[in-house]
Design an enzyme around this catalytic site. Structure first.
Site, PDB file in Angstrom:
ATOM      1  N   ARG A  69       0.641  -1.244  -0.138  1.00 44.19           N
ATOM      2  CA  ARG A  69      -0.054  -0.013  -0.283  1.00 44.19           C
ATOM      3  C   ARG A  69       0.786   1.257  -0.048  1.00 44.19           C
ATOM      4  NH1 ARG A  69      -4.610   0.919   4.462  1.00 44.19           N
ATOM      5  NH2 ARG A  69      -5.107   3.366   3.824  1.00 44.19           N
TER       6      ARG A  69
ATOM      7  N   ARG B 275      13.092 -10.593   3.967  1.00 44.92           N
ATOM      8  CA  ARG B 275      14.031 -11.855   4.494  1.00 44.92           C
ATOM      9  C   ARG B 275      13.696 -12.793   3.295  1.00 44.92           C
ATOM     10  NH1 ARG B 275      10.326 -14.066   9.488  1.00 44.92           N
ATOM     11  NH2 ARG B 275       8.522 -14.471   8.132  1.00 44.92           N
TER      12      ARG B 275
ATOM     13  N   HIS C  22      10.498  -2.975  14.670  1.00 44.50           N
ATOM     14  CA  HIS C  22      10.675  -1.758  14.278  1.00 44.50           C
ATOM     15  C   HIS C  22      11.780  -1.025  14.831  1.00 44.50           C
ATOM     16  CE1 HIS C  22       5.939  -1.704  13.130  1.00 44.50           C
ATOM     17  NE2 HIS C  22       6.797  -2.427  12.467  1.00 44.50           N
TER      18      HIS C  22
ATOM     19  N   LYS D 136       3.540   1.740  12.487  1.00 36.74           N
ATOM     20  CA  LYS D 136       3.055   1.676  13.980  1.00 36.74           C
ATOM     21  C   LYS D 136       3.011   0.283  14.189  1.00 36.74           C
ATOM     22  CE  LYS D 136      -0.763  -0.180  12.464  1.00 36.74           C
ATOM     23  NZ  LYS D 136      -1.162  -1.626  13.056  1.00 36.74           N
TER      24      LYS D 136
ATOM     25  N   ASP E 171      -1.607  -3.645  17.992  1.00 36.57           N
ATOM     26  CA  ASP E 171      -1.819  -3.728  16.468  1.00 36.57           C
ATOM     27  C   ASP E 171      -2.926  -2.559  16.143  1.00 36.57           C
ATOM     28  OD1 ASP E 171      -1.025  -5.166  13.982  1.00 36.57           O
ATOM     29  OD2 ASP E 171      -3.149  -5.465  13.926  1.00 36.57           O
TER      30      ASP E 171
END
Ligand SMILES: NC(=O)c1ccc[n+]([C@@H]2O[C@H](COP(=O)([O-])OP(=O)(O)OC[C@H]3O[C@@H](n4cnc5c(N)ncnc54)[C@H](OP(=O)(O)O)[C@@H]3O)[C@@H](O)[C@H]2O)c1
Length: 323
Positions: free
Chosen positions: A17, A36, A76, A94, A174
């Protein structure tokens, strides 16, 4: 002026996206890709462009202006730290980290190296937010005093990483992160946090209801996995209230209602999939030589994780890598 060169790490659904959105940003280009699983990186580059890198270090060795991090949550902070140490600006998905303590390490490295870091929290960059701000300046409702919002995902397969404690799973990190954003964005940092909820069979939170108190007011937030919730958010003030309509985390429509009966509908359809707006904002920061966004600033990311840390602690959820 060369286009700003982005490297992307992780080539899953949100990276797709983002890469789609990047095509709608005039002064930016996808320059390098690492995943990966090399075949997936190649397929991604075949579709969106960019050099395929054999490793994350090889990606950092490329002449890039920024790295967009789209791997699962536990990557992250470590990937952000490595990219910042290599002098690359970072736009990180996020949640910016799995805890505030982890985020502090990222922010310390960003400060030490004088490099831009921003959490990719998309709602404030959608055109709707700017139009809403503009309208509320011209026809105010007073200070927002109550934020009520949630995000629930029905039908998430049990095999999804969001149920995996080792992947920092759970509804709070999440999708609860969006509700945390809305509360902190309108009300400032939480002063008190009171959470109730449920941990599912895998040990992560599948339901959380969080009440928070802030200097300016209170918020009622919820998030759930395997739950169908409402995608509408309420911002209430003494002189009126705003409903950001479904799905408020991809905001395109809002209604403002005034006590005298007036109703104003704001419609701001997004083009480009929606992540182009945060990407364009980030490019503006890069071009201006800024190290922090004035919209999605470090204090906001910090306050969001502080709220989520407190809620998670009250539900008794400790990730295996935190023990
Ligand atoms: N802003 C938004 O609207 C939004 C929406 C959804 C997700 N997100 C965030 O974006 C992140 C990724 O979510 P997603 O839905 O895109 O997940 P996804 O579709 O599962 O993609 C994850 C990607 O990361 C790679 N990956 C998995 N484990 C890794 C590891 N240990 N080290 C390095 N790479 C690894 C995967 O590689 P393989 O293909 O080889 O498995 C895959 O390319 C999450 O943190 C999520 O919170 C943001």
């Amino acid at each position: 002026m060369h286009p700003l060169r982005f490297g992307i790490i992780g080539t899953g659904s949100i990276a797709r996206r983002f890469a789609h959105g990047l095509r709608h940003v005039p002064d930016a280009a996808l320059a390098a890709v690492w995943n990966r699983t090399p075949g997936k990186a190649q397929a991604f580059a075949d579709e969106f462009g960019g050099v395929v890198c054999a490793s994350f270090d090889a990606l950092l060795a490329q002449p890039l202006d920024a790295v967009y991090i789209a791997t699962p949550h536990p990557g992250h902070a470590p990937y952000s730290v490595a990219a910042l140490e290599a002098g690359k600006a970072v736009l990180c998905e996020k949640p910016a980290a799995t805890s505030q303590a982890e985020l502090e390490r990222v922010l310390a490295v960003a400060a030490a190296h004088g490099v831009l870091f921003m959490e990719a929290m998309k709602p404030p960059f959608y055109p709707l937010f700017a139009q809403l701000d503009d309208h509320l300046r011209r026809d105010p409702i007073g200070p927002i005093t109550l934020v009520r919002a949630g995000f629930a995902s029905p039908g998430v397969p049990a095999t999804h990483a969001v149920y995996d404690p080792a992947q920092a799973g759970g509804a709070l990190l999440d999708i609860g992160v969006y509700a945390a954003f809305l509360a902190v964005h309108w009300l400032g940092p939480a002063q008190t946090v009171a959470a109730l909820g449920r941990l599912g069979p895998s040990g992560v939170d599948t339901l959380a209801v969080v009440n928070t108190s802030h200097a300016q007011g209170c918020a009622q937030l919820y998030c759930g996995l395997g739950l169908s919730g409402s995608g509408e958010a309420l911002l209430a003030a003494p002189g009126g209230h705003v409903l950001i309509h479904e799905k408020w985390w991809n905001p395109e429509r809002a209604t403002i209602r005034y006590p005298d009966g007036r109703t104003v509908l704001i419609e701001a359809p997004a083009v480009g999939g929606g992540l182009n707006y945060e990407a364009a904002h980030f490019c503006g920061l890069l071009r201006a030589g800024l190290r922090e966004s004035p919209v999605m600033d470090h204090a906001k990311s910090r306050a969001m994780l502080a709220l989520l840390d407190a809620a998670r602690a009250q539900l008794g959820l400790v990730y295996p890598f935190e023990r």
